[in-house]
Scaffold this motif. Structure first.
Motif, PDB file in Angstrom:
ATOM      1  N   PHE A 107      12.639   5.136  -6.249  1.00  0.00           N
ATOM      2  CA  PHE A 107      11.841   3.936  -6.012  1.00  0.00           C
ATOM      3  C   PHE A 107      12.157   3.331  -4.644  1.00  0.00           C
ATOM      4  O   PHE A 107      12.211   2.118  -4.490  1.00  0.00           O
ATOM      5  N   TRP A 108      12.331   4.202  -3.672  1.00  0.00           N
ATOM      6  CA  TRP A 108      12.565   3.774  -2.294  1.00  0.00           C
ATOM      7  C   TRP A 108      11.366   4.100  -1.407  1.00  0.00           C
ATOM      8  O   TRP A 108      11.504   4.189  -0.195  1.00  0.00           O
ATOM      9  N   GLY A 109      10.199   4.297  -1.986  1.00  0.00           N
ATOM     10  CA  GLY A 109       9.020   4.601  -1.196  1.00  0.00           C
ATOM     11  C   GLY A 109       9.215   5.852  -0.367  1.00  0.00           C
ATOM     12  O   GLY A 109       9.797   6.849  -0.827  1.00  0.00           O
ATOM     13  N   GLN A 110       8.764   5.808   0.875  1.00  0.00           N
ATOM     14  CA  GLN A 110       8.880   6.963   1.765  1.00  0.00           C
ATOM     15  C   GLN A 110      10.314   7.234   2.200  1.00  0.00           C
ATOM     16  O   GLN A 110      10.588   8.262   2.835  1.00  0.00           O
ATOM     17  N   TYR A 111      11.238   6.348   1.857  1.00  0.00           N
ATOM     18  CA  TYR A 111      12.649   6.566   2.173  1.00  0.00           C
ATOM     19  C   TYR A 111      13.391   7.245   1.018  1.00  0.00           C
ATOM     20  O   TYR A 111      14.604   7.473   1.104  1.00  0.00           O
ATOM     21  N   SER A 112      12.688   7.541  -0.066  1.00  0.00           N
ATOM     22  CA  SER A 112      13.314   8.273  -1.168  1.00  0.00           C
ATOM     23  C   SER A 112      13.625   9.697  -0.726  1.00  0.00           C
ATOM     24  O   SER A 112      12.815  10.322  -0.042  1.00  0.00           O
ATOM     25  N   PRO A 113      14.776  10.237  -1.116  1.00  0.00           N
ATOM     26  CA  PRO A 113      14.988  11.667  -0.914  1.00  0.00           C
ATOM     27  C   PRO A 113      13.986  12.436  -1.776  1.00  0.00           C
ATOM     28  O   PRO A 113      13.548  11.955  -2.832  1.00  0.00           O
ATOM     29  N   TYR A 114      13.624  13.619  -1.324  1.00  0.00           N
ATOM     30  CA  TYR A 114      12.688  14.438  -2.099  1.00  0.00           C
ATOM     31  C   TYR A 114      13.150  14.577  -3.546  1.00  0.00           C
ATOM     32  O   TYR A 114      14.336  14.745  -3.835  1.00  0.00           O
ATOM     33  N   TRP A 455       6.108   9.165  -4.631  1.00  0.00           N
ATOM     34  CA  TRP A 455       5.556  10.365  -5.247  1.00  0.00           C
ATOM     35  C   TRP A 455       4.831  11.253  -4.244  1.00  0.00           C
ATOM     36  O   TRP A 455       4.686  12.442  -4.479  1.00  0.00           O
ATOM     37  N   SER A 456       4.374  10.692  -3.150  1.00  0.00           N
ATOM     38  CA  SER A 456       3.555  11.472  -2.215  1.00  0.00           C
ATOM     39  C   SER A 456       4.276  11.846  -0.934  1.00  0.00           C
ATOM     40  O   SER A 456       4.157  12.986  -0.477  1.00  0.00           O
ATOM     41  N   VAL A 457       5.025  10.928  -0.321  1.00  0.00           N
ATOM     42  CA  VAL A 457       5.604  11.230   0.994  1.00  0.00           C
ATOM     43  C   VAL A 457       7.075  10.823   1.130  1.00  0.00           C
ATOM     44  O   VAL A 457       7.452  10.157   2.096  1.00  0.00           O
ATOM     45  N   PRO A 458       7.950  11.189   0.186  1.00  0.00           N
ATOM     46  CA  PRO A 458       9.380  10.922   0.389  1.00  0.00           C
ATOM     47  C   PRO A 458       9.905  11.785   1.530  1.00  0.00           C
ATOM     48  O   PRO A 458       9.172  12.618   2.071  1.00  0.00           O
TER      49      PRO A 458
END
Length: 523
Positions: A107-114, A455-458
């Motif tokens: 739940f870190w948006g685009q900063y989430s690790p894959y 879900w789309s661009v981590p």
């Protein structure tokens, strides 16, 4: 390690350039622990850094902490010195995807690790079907903050240190925290993400990977090029493990497309003047949501950091430091900044980043999907084995040459950024059933039809576009997976397994084939 780049692009036509790049496998100078457990001089750090690079060069495989031998000892000391001294969980499991506390890190948006997103549609290749074509579109691995953000974060920490009167409880670590993140560069953790990705791609499409080397392109920013190189390292290592044969032409050729101003580059937006200079609808949507969810958090932070008088913007800065410090650790060890916020607050933070992507580069921006039209038309060319038909962001010099845009291939790999992937997904008609996102109420993925930034661009995100032949089908079928989730193809009448016939899939891409709204880019 040799550079995995053999430059094939020469200066010609629409801003094509020749590049040479050497990957940097460790950025220890940017990722030293704020409170190191050992006091070691720069010379020793340099020796350990060189040994780590040598080990990676010779092994060309996933880096493990070894429990024995000289190399193992050196790696242990290296990571003890530059890693986190906090007694928190180590996230060094390939099985678990190198992520710590998934209830937070997803739940870190685009900063989430894959991470592999759960798929409602089975991901296995359907019975009596065979994959004939696979295209990966990948984001670079985890990185440091951008230069502008790293200056902003540092200023926030400096102001806290200058004004806070006392620290206690979960906040005590901030007193001795020294901001040491770099700017823009791929982290060691991010490099490993991409090695893992290359290995996974090989294994996923093993029947093709054994006989075919992917045609590889990368957008020109250093972290993207290095990510592509690390990906080839993983692909090559998996092939060696599988076939016990190392003579496969490695390092592989790669086309690098310039990100210089005015460059025609389908993997990096920049040509559409009206989009680049227009209002930032993503920021506007985020500002509204921040005004709703951030004030209670800011109040609590200021209560626990007396004298700080943090603003809402600085609150988000401190939340950002959780993912950034986590991925700056070679093994993704959870940063103590993460414990300052509740699970519900992380969900709100994730939605903040989702709003930024949707309204900044997706369907929520009038010209967002237009930025993905060029790549979509290149994908159509590859799927149908026909020349590229596009007048938007494609580099017609590169796309017109077999050496720099070959057709008829089985495997393709392109490396880009999160913003560009968001636009491409929109141009492809993915997430088309997602209605305009609310910016005053948090919505989860069940309400957004499966769309979120995480879900789309981590970091290290990857989309797979597949063609397959199946018994009883007269034409090839197309399927799309984003981070291991089969995305329903509703615009072309997809079946229950998420597939469309090739003809219907191409027909559904009329927005891209017609140029999107490119005619509005220069008015």
């Amino acid at each position: 390690m040799k550079s995995a780049l053999a430059a094939t692009v020469t200066t010609a036509g629409q801003h094509a350039h020749k590049y040479e790049a050497v990957p940097s496998f460790a950025h220890a100078e940017n990722h030293r622990e704020n409170r190191s457990v050992l006091d070691v001089d720069e010379e020793t750090l340099g020796i350990l850094d060189r040994h780590l690079k040598t080990f990676q060069t010779q092994n060309r495989r996933r880096v493990y902490i070894m429990g024995f031998g000289v190399v193992g000892t050196l790696l242990f000391l290296y990571w003890a010195i530059v890693g986190w001294s906090q007694p928190t969980q180590s996230c060094d499991s390939v099985k678990d995807g190198y992520e710590c506390r998934p209830e937070i890190s997803r739940f870190w948006g685009q900063y989430s690790p894959y991470f592999a997103v759960e798929s409602e549609i089975p991901t296995a290749v359907p019975d009596q079907c065979q994959i004939t074509f696979a295209q990966i579109l990948s984001r670079h691995g985890a990185r440091d903050p951008t230069a502008g953000k790293t200056a902003q974060y540092n200023a926030t920490i400096e102001r806290i240190h200058a004004s806070v009167e006392s620290y206690s409880g979960d906040y005590a670590f901030i007193k001795d925290y020294n901001y040491s993140l770099g700017a823009d560069q791929l982290t060691v953790f991010g490099q490993q993400e991409m090695i893992n990705s290359g290995e996974k791609f090989y294994k996923t499409y093993k029947s093709l990977s054994r006989r075919n080397t992917p045609f590889i392109r990368s957008s020109g920013q250093d972290r993207v090029v290095e990510s592509a190189q690390n990906w080839t390292q993983g692909f090559h290592a998996a092939r060696i493990d599988d076939l016990s044969e190392s003579n496969d032409g490695y390092p592989y050729n790669m086309v690098i497309i310039s990100e210089a101003t005015g460059s025609n580059n389908t993997l990096d937006h920049g040509l559409c003047t009206a989009f680049e200079s227009g209002p930032d609808t993503g920021d506007a949507a985020q500002a509204t949501w921040i005004s709703i969810f951030a004030p209670p958090i800011t109040e609590r932070l200021n209560k626990n950091l007396p004298g700080a008088n943090l603003t809402a913007t600085e609150t988000i800065n401190l939340m950002d430091l959780c993912p950034y410090n986590t991925v700056a650790s070679p093994l993704g060890t959870l940063s103590p900044f993460c414990n300052l916020f509740t699970l519900s607050e992380w969900h709100s933070y994730d939605y903040l980043q989702t709003l930024g992507k949707y309204y900044g580069y997706g369907w929520g921006n009038a010209l967002g999907p237009t930025q993905g039209v060029g790549f979509t038309n290149e994908l159509i060319a590859r799927l149908t084995n026909t020349p590229v038909d596009d007048h938007t962001s494609t580099n017609r010099t590169l796309d017109g040459e077999a050496a720099t845009f070959p057709l008829g291939g089985r495997l393709y790999a392109d490396f880009s950024h999160d913003n560009d992937m968001t636009a491409i997904f929109a141009a492809l008609g993915l997430y088309n059933s997602t209605r305009p996102l609310l910016n005053t109420t948090r919505e989860d993925t069940s309400e957004t039809a499966g769309y979120s930034a995480a879900w789309s661009v981590p970091f290290a995100a990857r989309a797979y576009v597949e063609k397959m032949t199946c018994a009883g089908e007269r034409e090839e079928l197309v399927r799309v997976l984003v981070n291991d989730r089969v995305v329903p193809l509703e615009t072309c009448g997809g079946d229950v397994l998420g597939r469309c016939g090739l003809g219907a899939f191409v027909e559904s891409l009329g927005f891209a084939r017609g140029g999107g709204k490119w005619d509005q880019c220069f008015v």
